[in-house]
Design a protein around this motif. Structure first.
Motif, PDB file in Angstrom:
ATOM      1  N   TYR A  76     -11.417  -3.039  -4.151  1.00 20.88           N
ATOM      2  CA  TYR A  76     -10.753  -4.357  -4.062  1.00 20.88           C
ATOM      3  C   TYR A  76      -9.333  -4.290  -3.513  1.00 20.88           C
ATOM      4  CZ  TYR A  76     -14.857  -6.194  -6.214  1.00 20.88           C
ATOM      5  OH  TYR A  76     -16.168  -6.552  -6.425  1.00 20.88           O
ATOM      6  N   PHE A  77      -8.901  -3.130  -3.052  1.00 12.55           N
ATOM      7  CA  PHE A  77      -7.536  -3.037  -2.514  1.00 12.55           C
ATOM      8  C   PHE A  77      -7.338  -4.021  -1.350  1.00 12.55           C
ATOM      9  CE2 PHE A  77      -6.607   1.730  -3.730  1.00 12.55           C
ATOM     10  CZ  PHE A  77      -6.707   1.405  -5.072  1.00 12.55           C
ATOM     11  N   HIS A  78      -8.412  -4.215  -0.555  1.00  6.05           N
ATOM     12  CA  HIS A  78      -8.265  -5.079   0.624  1.00  6.05           C
ATOM     13  C   HIS A  78      -8.019  -6.540   0.256  1.00  6.05           C
ATOM     14  CE1 HIS A  78     -12.509  -5.877  -0.327  1.00  6.05           C
ATOM     15  NE2 HIS A  78     -12.319  -7.008   0.307  1.00  6.05           N
ATOM     16  N   ALA A  79      -8.300  -6.898  -1.015  1.00  7.62           N
ATOM     17  CA  ALA A  79      -8.145  -8.298  -1.418  1.00  7.62           C
ATOM     18  C   ALA A  79      -6.705  -8.625  -1.827  1.00  7.62           C
ATOM     19  CB  ALA A  79      -9.068  -8.589  -2.604  1.00  7.62           C
ATOM     20  N   LEU A  80      -5.885  -7.602  -1.997  1.00  7.30           N
ATOM     21  CA  LEU A  80      -4.544  -7.819  -2.554  1.00  7.30           C
ATOM     22  C   LEU A  80      -3.573  -8.363  -1.506  1.00  7.30           C
ATOM     23  CD1 LEU A  80      -4.402  -4.498  -4.592  1.00  7.30           C
ATOM     24  CD2 LEU A  80      -4.714  -6.808  -5.530  1.00  7.30           C
ATOM     25  N   ALA A  81      -2.642  -9.189  -1.980  1.00  4.80           N
ATOM     26  CA  ALA A  81      -1.629  -9.749  -1.076  1.00  4.80           C
ATOM     27  C   ALA A  81      -0.270  -9.718  -1.765  1.00  4.80           C
ATOM     28  CB  ALA A  81      -2.001 -11.176  -0.720  1.00  4.80           C
ATOM     29  N   HIS A  82       0.783  -9.679  -1.000  1.00  3.79           N
ATOM     30  CA  HIS A  82       2.186  -9.727  -1.465  1.00  3.79           C
ATOM     31  C   HIS A  82       2.520  -8.531  -2.362  1.00  3.79           C
ATOM     32  CE1 HIS A  82       1.358 -13.763  -0.215  1.00  3.79           C
ATOM     33  NE2 HIS A  82       0.606 -14.002  -1.278  1.00  3.79           N
ATOM     34  N   VAL A  83       1.933  -7.388  -2.086  1.00  2.64           N
ATOM     35  CA  VAL A  83       2.113  -6.243  -2.987  1.00  2.64           C
ATOM     36  C   VAL A  83       3.277  -5.373  -2.511  1.00  2.64           C
ATOM     37  CG1 VAL A  83       1.017  -4.143  -3.874  1.00  2.64           C
ATOM     38  CG2 VAL A  83      -0.308  -6.245  -3.638  1.00  2.64           C
ATOM     39  N   ARG A  84       4.223  -5.121  -3.436  1.00  2.00           N
ATOM     40  CA  ARG A  84       5.315  -4.210  -3.065  1.00  2.00           C
ATOM     41  C   ARG A  84       5.013  -2.799  -3.541  1.00  2.00           C
ATOM     42  NH1 ARG A  84       8.467  -3.581  -7.694  1.00  2.00           N
ATOM     43  NH2 ARG A  84       8.326  -5.327  -9.143  1.00  2.00           N
ATOM     44  N   ARG A  85       4.110  -2.692  -4.528  1.00  5.68           N
ATOM     45  CA  ARG A  85       3.739  -1.380  -5.058  1.00  5.68           C
ATOM     46  C   ARG A  85       2.370  -1.507  -5.722  1.00  5.68           C
ATOM     47  NH1 ARG A  85       5.502   0.583 -10.366  1.00  5.68           N
ATOM     48  NH2 ARG A  85       4.786   2.745 -10.473  1.00  5.68           N
ATOM     49  N   LEU A  86       1.482  -0.547  -5.412  1.00  2.01           N
ATOM     50  CA  LEU A  86       0.142  -0.560  -6.019  1.00  2.01           C
ATOM     51  C   LEU A  86      -0.126   0.793  -6.666  1.00  2.01           C
ATOM     52  CD1 LEU A  86      -2.805  -1.540  -6.481  1.00  2.01           C
ATOM     53  CD2 LEU A  86      -3.311  -0.833  -4.133  1.00  2.01           C
ATOM     54  N   VAL A 103     -11.860   0.869   1.719  1.00  4.65           N
ATOM     55  CA  VAL A 103     -12.522   0.086   2.773  1.00  4.65           C
ATOM     56  C   VAL A 103     -11.732  -1.188   3.074  1.00  4.65           C
ATOM     57  CG1 VAL A 103     -14.876   0.876   2.331  1.00  4.65           C
ATOM     58  CG2 VAL A 103     -13.979  -1.084   1.041  1.00  4.65           C
ATOM     59  N   GLY A 104     -11.969  -1.726   4.275  1.00  2.32           N
ATOM     60  CA  GLY A 104     -11.381  -3.014   4.653  1.00  2.32           C
ATOM     61  C   GLY A 104      -9.963  -2.895   5.151  1.00  2.32           C
ATOM     62  N   ASP A 105      -9.407  -4.046   5.488  1.00  3.09           N
ATOM     63  CA  ASP A 105      -8.021  -4.079   5.973  1.00  3.09           C
ATOM     64  C   ASP A 105      -7.095  -4.222   4.779  1.00  3.09           C
ATOM     65  OD1 ASP A 105      -8.849  -3.928   8.592  1.00  3.09           O
ATOM     66  OD2 ASP A 105      -9.134  -6.110   8.715  1.00  3.09           O
ATOM     67  N   VAL A 106      -6.500  -3.125   4.397  1.00  2.00           N
ATOM     68  CA  VAL A 106      -5.629  -3.138   3.209  1.00  2.00           C
ATOM     69  C   VAL A 106      -4.210  -3.466   3.677  1.00  2.00           C
ATOM     70  CG1 VAL A 106      -4.751  -1.767   1.283  1.00  2.00           C
ATOM     71  CG2 VAL A 106      -7.111  -1.473   2.055  1.00  2.00           C
ATOM     72  N   ALA A 107      -3.657  -4.540   3.094  1.00  2.00           N
ATOM     73  CA  ALA A 107      -2.332  -4.996   3.546  1.00  2.00           C
ATOM     74  C   ALA A 107      -1.194  -4.174   2.928  1.00  2.00           C
ATOM     75  CB  ALA A 107      -2.166  -6.475   3.197  1.00  2.00           C
ATOM     76  N   VAL A 108      -1.522  -3.312   1.967  1.00  2.00           N
ATOM     77  CA  VAL A 108      -0.475  -2.524   1.303  1.00  2.00           C
ATOM     78  C   VAL A 108      -0.259  -1.230   2.102  1.00  2.00           C
ATOM     79  CG1 VAL A 108       0.289  -1.564  -0.905  1.00  2.00           C
ATOM     80  CG2 VAL A 108      -1.484  -3.340  -0.871  1.00  2.00           C
ATOM     81  N   PRO A 109       0.984  -0.964   2.554  1.00  2.00           N
ATOM     82  CA  PRO A 109       1.204   0.286   3.291  1.00  2.00           C
ATOM     83  C   PRO A 109       0.879   1.493   2.420  1.00  2.00           C
ATOM     84  CG  PRO A 109       3.121  -1.175   3.417  1.00  2.00           C
ATOM     85  CD  PRO A 109       2.191  -1.775   2.415  1.00  2.00           C
ATOM     86  N   ALA A 110       0.329   2.536   3.059  1.00  2.00           N
ATOM     87  CA  ALA A 110      -0.141   3.717   2.319  1.00  2.00           C
ATOM     88  C   ALA A 110       0.967   4.321   1.448  1.00  2.00           C
ATOM     89  CB  ALA A 110      -0.663   4.750   3.302  1.00  2.00           C
ATOM     90  N   ASP A 111       2.214   4.269   1.924  1.00  2.00           N
ATOM     91  CA  ASP A 111       3.283   4.910   1.139  1.00  2.00           C
ATOM     92  C   ASP A 111       3.689   4.087  -0.082  1.00  2.00           C
ATOM     93  OD1 ASP A 111       4.557   2.890   2.437  1.00  2.00           O
ATOM     94  OD2 ASP A 111       6.175   4.121   3.272  1.00  2.00           O
ATOM     95  N   ARG A 112       3.045   2.923  -0.257  1.00  2.00           N
ATOM     96  CA  ARG A 112       3.330   2.131  -1.468  1.00  2.00           C
ATOM     97  C   ARG A 112       2.169   2.195  -2.452  1.00  2.00           C
ATOM     98  NH1 ARG A 112       6.814  -2.988   0.477  1.00  2.00           N
ATOM     99  NH2 ARG A 112       8.163  -1.764   1.821  1.00  2.00           N
ATOM    100  N   ILE A 113       1.211   3.060  -2.164  1.00  2.00           N
ATOM    101  CA  ILE A 113       0.052   3.202  -3.065  1.00  2.00           C
ATOM    102  C   ILE A 113       0.150   4.552  -3.781  1.00  2.00           C
ATOM    103  CG2 ILE A 113      -2.464   3.271  -3.256  1.00  2.00           C
ATOM    104  CD1 ILE A 113      -2.644   1.752  -0.604  1.00  2.00           C
ATOM    105  N   ALA A 114       0.050   4.509  -5.109  1.00  2.00           N
ATOM    106  CA  ALA A 114       0.006   5.756  -5.898  1.00  2.00           C
ATOM    107  C   ALA A 114      -1.321   5.791  -6.637  1.00  2.00           C
ATOM    108  CB  ALA A 114       1.163   5.795  -6.881  1.00  2.00           C
TER     109      ALA A 114
END
Ligand code: SAM
Length: 247
Positions: A76-86, A103-114
């Protein structure tokens, strides 16, 4: 394509629930789950849940810090919006390995995902660290939905933060209609009050299922205010979809 940072391993030993999940979500299972991610995304159930999650993100109207409890492959990462940190936490390393490439177009940049390999029944986050904690297909299904987890989440939420989650309803067609269950359901309305809650607990299988009333009760015990509680039938389960807010 999103390639998140390497997985952090923080929790020493999982609880029996975490150990059980790790034993189920093995490498071959994770491979099958990933293969299903793409096809599932095109299906109605994932589309519905993704739209639900997106609408919850939109309600904040500002950048938010998000925690995915039992993130699995990051379906469900691709469903997220306005995320500054995930932050995604899961006890299964093979599932998390796939979540590095969700999968999908994830709007959260990779360096903001832990991604954290750990048991969320044990792992501690900072108080007030998140604006949104969500959990899909995990609580009231693989791990009990009870006061303990709801209170943990309440602690990790900032004031005004939201907890969005699914549970499996005890009347779901996926729940085996054993003789005991049918008898208990029949008896429930007639059972004297002192025994009713014990019988209801048994119907909820110690938190592995939760109906609307149970969700409401657990949220109240954790001081979380219900925003919406609704049934949702996927191709597999009858779910309860709930959103609660920390005052
Ligand atoms: C059905 S999958 C759902 C994954 C993802 N949320 C999704 O919707 O695709 C359940 C996930 O919950 C994880 N899980 C279950 N109990 C857990 C626990 N106590 N701590 C961490 N992860 C857990 C499992 O490892 C598995 O990846």
């Amino acid at each position: 394509m999103t390639v998140a940072h390497p997985i952090e391993r923080r929790t020493p030993a999982p609880t029996p629930w975490g150990a059980r999940a790790a034993g189920v979500y093995t490498e071959p299972y994770a491979e099958r789950y990933r293969a299903h991610d793409e096809t599932a995304r095109a299906g109605q159930a994932v589309a519905h849940l993704a739209a639900w999650l997106r609408a919850i993100c939109d309600r904040f109207g500002r950048p938010i810090a998000v925690l995915d409890l039992g993130c699995g492959t990051g379906r469900y990462f691709h469903a997220l919006a306005h995320v500054r940190r995930l932050v995604g936490i899961d006890v299964s390393r093979p599932m998390l390995e796939r979540a590095r490439r969700p999968v999908g177009d994830v709007a959260v940049p990779a360096d903001r995902i832990a991604l954290v390999e750990g048991d969320f029944l044990q792992h501690e986050f900072q108080p007030g660290e998140f604006d949104l904690v969500y959990s899909i297909g995990v609580l009231g299904e693989h791990s009990p939905f009870d006061e303990a987890i709801a209170s943990r989440v309440a602690r990790w939420l900032a004031p005004g933060g939201r907890f969005a989650f699914t549970t499996v309803h005890p009347s779901s067609p996926s729940v085996p209609r054993t003789m005991k269950r049918r008898v208990a359901e029949r008896l429930l309305p007639a059972v004297p009050a002192p025994w009713r809650s014990g019988l209801r607990d048994r119907l909820m299988s110690g938190g592995l299922y939760a109906d609307e009333a149970r969700v409401r009760e657990v949220l109240r015990l954790a001081d979380l205010g219900p925003e919406s509680i609704e049934p949702f039938a996927s191709d597999v389960h009858l779910h309860v979809l709930a959103v609660a807010r920390k005052p």
